[in-house]
Design a protein around this motif. Structure first.
Motif, PDB file in Angstrom:
ATOM      1  N   TRP A   1       0.821  -1.229   0.000  1.00 61.97           N
ATOM      2  CA  TRP A   1       0.000   0.000   0.000  1.00 61.97           C
ATOM      3  C   TRP A   1       0.838   1.254   0.000  1.00 61.97           C
ATOM      4  N   GLY A   2       1.849   1.313   0.858  1.00 65.73           N
ATOM      5  CA  GLY A   2       2.645   2.529   0.978  1.00 65.73           C
ATOM      6  C   GLY A   2       3.387   2.856  -0.310  1.00 65.73           C
ATOM      7  N   LEU A   3       4.026   1.848  -0.897  1.00 69.35           N
ATOM      8  CA  LEU A   3       4.788   2.086  -2.130  1.00 69.35           C
ATOM      9  C   LEU A   3       3.854   2.453  -3.289  1.00 69.35           C
ATOM     10  N   ALA A   4       2.730   1.754  -3.412  1.00 66.43           N
ATOM     11  CA  ALA A   4       1.803   2.037  -4.519  1.00 66.43           C
ATOM     12  C   ALA A   4       1.299   3.475  -4.429  1.00 66.43           C
ATOM     13  N   LEU A   5       0.889   3.905  -3.235  1.00 60.88           N
ATOM     14  CA  LEU A   5       0.344   5.264  -3.094  1.00 60.88           C
ATOM     15  C   LEU A   5       1.432   6.312  -3.305  1.00 60.88           C
TER      16      LEU A   5
ATOM     17  N   MET B   1       2.073   6.406  -7.054  1.00 62.00           N
ATOM     18  CA  MET B   1       0.954   7.068  -7.742  1.00 62.00           C
ATOM     19  C   MET B   1       0.995   8.581  -7.514  1.00 62.00           C
TER      20      MET B   1
END
Lengths: 290, 225
Positions: free
Chosen positions: B206-210, B213
């Motif tokens: 979650w942290g890396l994806a957000l 993005m």
């Protein structure tokens, strides 16, 4: 002989559910019919209905026991034959209770044939502290088949201050076409204070959610519109974080925050946008969501 | 174990001077610094440790090893399978681009250094990811798999620390201190990766994806990811 009877006693003591749903949809002269419908306890499938015309069949899956405990296994097998269109949702939030030591498993196998379209828009999952849960969702798309799915997960009954401190959660989603993976998302959350508070993990937020649309390449304009829907939406009890990106043949939205109303509002907006862009029709939220 | 030649080859492939443009990617750190989530040595160290323990880099390195093993036994089908897998599993468009651009640069280089590897590269049905290209050359140069994994993670950590030195900013000495502190988590992660089954190729993303993005729409930026 003795072994068999002790096995039987053990399984009745734990009363594990092994529920199954098997659905096949087919296009019959522009009407999507549910031609095969099998459900075993604790799962039920409500009678198909057609709130937006006969070409899209809406189905609601119901878990009559309300939630899963360790050792429960639910299997879903869904097929859309060529040109069929269906929307599948659930009647209520799914609860995964604290584990008795065993894993609760949900296995979903979906096959979408050519020019068929499935929307898999389930209501949120609530993962109780101490739960041990694994979900596998695998979608096989034929050429020109389209898929929209979302998953909203709440860790801990956050309204009463519960956090996901012990237990484990896995949700593996894979979308394949003709032997090639289009999107692989294997999320894993081993419960604990550090990971739920880390900015790299949940950043102290109880809810995470993903929306994925796979079918054809999505233009940067549509990605931009999906971002604007987030930026321009009304304020809910709290503001989470969200982002949108292109995947090779589709679009991905992610959310991390504290308000399921907030993420549902955004996802419904993106769903409506994708319907208008790729299906030439507006979205039609099922009544069971109200 | 490794002989002197293997060691020198490992140093070559993990050196920051390898012309694959690694210095131009921050893997979301640029947006995290902008958002004041990462602002000093402690917050950076925490992020990199979480990434090693639960993040995408663990999966990348595990895919590198699968590319290594496929090359070693000449299984071109498996090589293609894992290359496709690597692409489908990347979190965002920007991170996917990074993997392709670095993979392409490494492929071009290796076509000059080791022309016989064209068989491996030509067998792939789409662009080679950096992890797979690294696995191909590590196997070809007979670098020990454990050393290749340590080297892969070390070179990743070095690149992100040097990006952070420019972004936060941090002093060079602090950067080196941080790298030393990461040695033990790198060793730990590396041994986990060597034992990781295909079914356990999973991460908390979650942290890396957000962050990635957010980087895709960041107004002013130095880095390409």
């Amino acid at each position: 002989m003795n072994e068999i009877s002790s096995d039987k006693i053990a399984s009745s003591l734990f009363s594990e559910w092994h529920g199954k749903v098997n659905l096949i949809y087919a296009d019959r002269q522009k009407t999507t019919q549910l031609i095969h419908n099998l459900a075993t306890a604790p799962l039920k499938v409500q009678k198909p209905f057609y709130p937006e015309g006969t070409d899209i069949c809406h189905s609601v899956i119901l878990h009559t026991a309300g939630g899963m405990v360790g050792g429960d296994r639910l299997s879903f097998d869904v097929q859309l034959q060529p040109n069929a269109k269906a929307l599948i949702t659930t009647a209520a939030a799914s609860k995964i209770y604290r584990s008795n030591g065993l894993q609760a498993q949900q296995n979903i196998q979906i096959k979408v044939d050519s020019d068929a379209y499935l929307e898999w828009l389930t209501q949120e999952n609530i993962i109780f502290n101490g739960a041990n849960y694994r979900q596998d969702l695998r979608v096989e798309l034929a050429p020109k088949a389209t898929w929209l799915g979302w998953e909203i997960t709440r860790f801990g009954r956050s309204a009463r201050g519960e956090k996901f401190i012990t237990g484990e959660w896995r949700s593996y989603t894979e979308i394949w076409r003709e032997g090639k993976p289009l999107w692989i998302d294997r999320q894993w959350l081993p419960a604990g204070e550090e990971i739920i508070n880390s900015p790299h993990g949940l950043a102290g937020q109880p809810i995470v959610a993903s929306l994925v649309w796979v079918g054809e390449k999505v233009s940067p304009e549509i990605v931009e519109k999906a971002r604007e829907l987030w930026q321009n939406q009304p304020t809910f009890s709290s503001k989470g974080e969200a982002g949108v990106t292109q995947i090779t043949e589709g679009l991905l939205c992610r959310y991390r925050g504290a308000s399921s109303a907030e993420v549902k509002h955004w996802f419904k907006g993106v769903w409506h946008l994708l319907r208008l862009c790729f299906c030439d029709r507006p979205s039609c939220p099922p009544r069971v969501w109200q | 174990m490794m002989n002197n030649l293997n060691l020198l080859r490992l140093l070559q492939i993990t050196n920051t001077a390898l012309p694959v443009g690694a210095y131009s990617y921050s893997e979301g750190l640029e947006s995290l610094v902008e958002a004041h989530v990462i602002y000093d040595q402690t917050t950076l160290k925490h992020w990199l440790e979480q990434e090693l323990g639960y993040g995408a880099i663990k999966i990348e390195a595990a895919i590198m090893l699968r590319g290594y093993r496929a090359t070693e036994i000449g299984d071109l089908e498996a090589l293609d399978y894992w290359n496709n897998w690597a692409k489908a599993a990347r979190e965002t468009a920007e991170l996917r681009e990074q993997s392709w651009q670095m993979g392409y640069a490494l492929r071009r280089l290796l076509e000059k250094l080791e022309p016989e590897l064209s068989k491996e590269f030509n067998s792939l049905s789409q662009e080679v990811s950096f992890a797979i290209a690294f696995g191909i050359i590590a196997a070809h140069w007979e670098i020990d798999p454990s050393a290749a994994t340590l080297g892969y993670l070390h070179s990743w950590a070095t690149n992100l620390i040097s990006a952070s030195i420019r972004l936060i900013p941090l002093g060079q000495t602090i950067g080196q201190q941080l790298l030393s502190k990461l040695h033990s988590p790198i060793v730990e992660t590396s041994s986990k990766i060597l034992a990781l089954t295909d079914d356990n190729l999973s991460s908390c993303g979650w942290g890396l994806a957000l962050a990635s993005m957010a980087h895709e729409i960041q107004y002013s930026r130095l880095f390409r990811s």
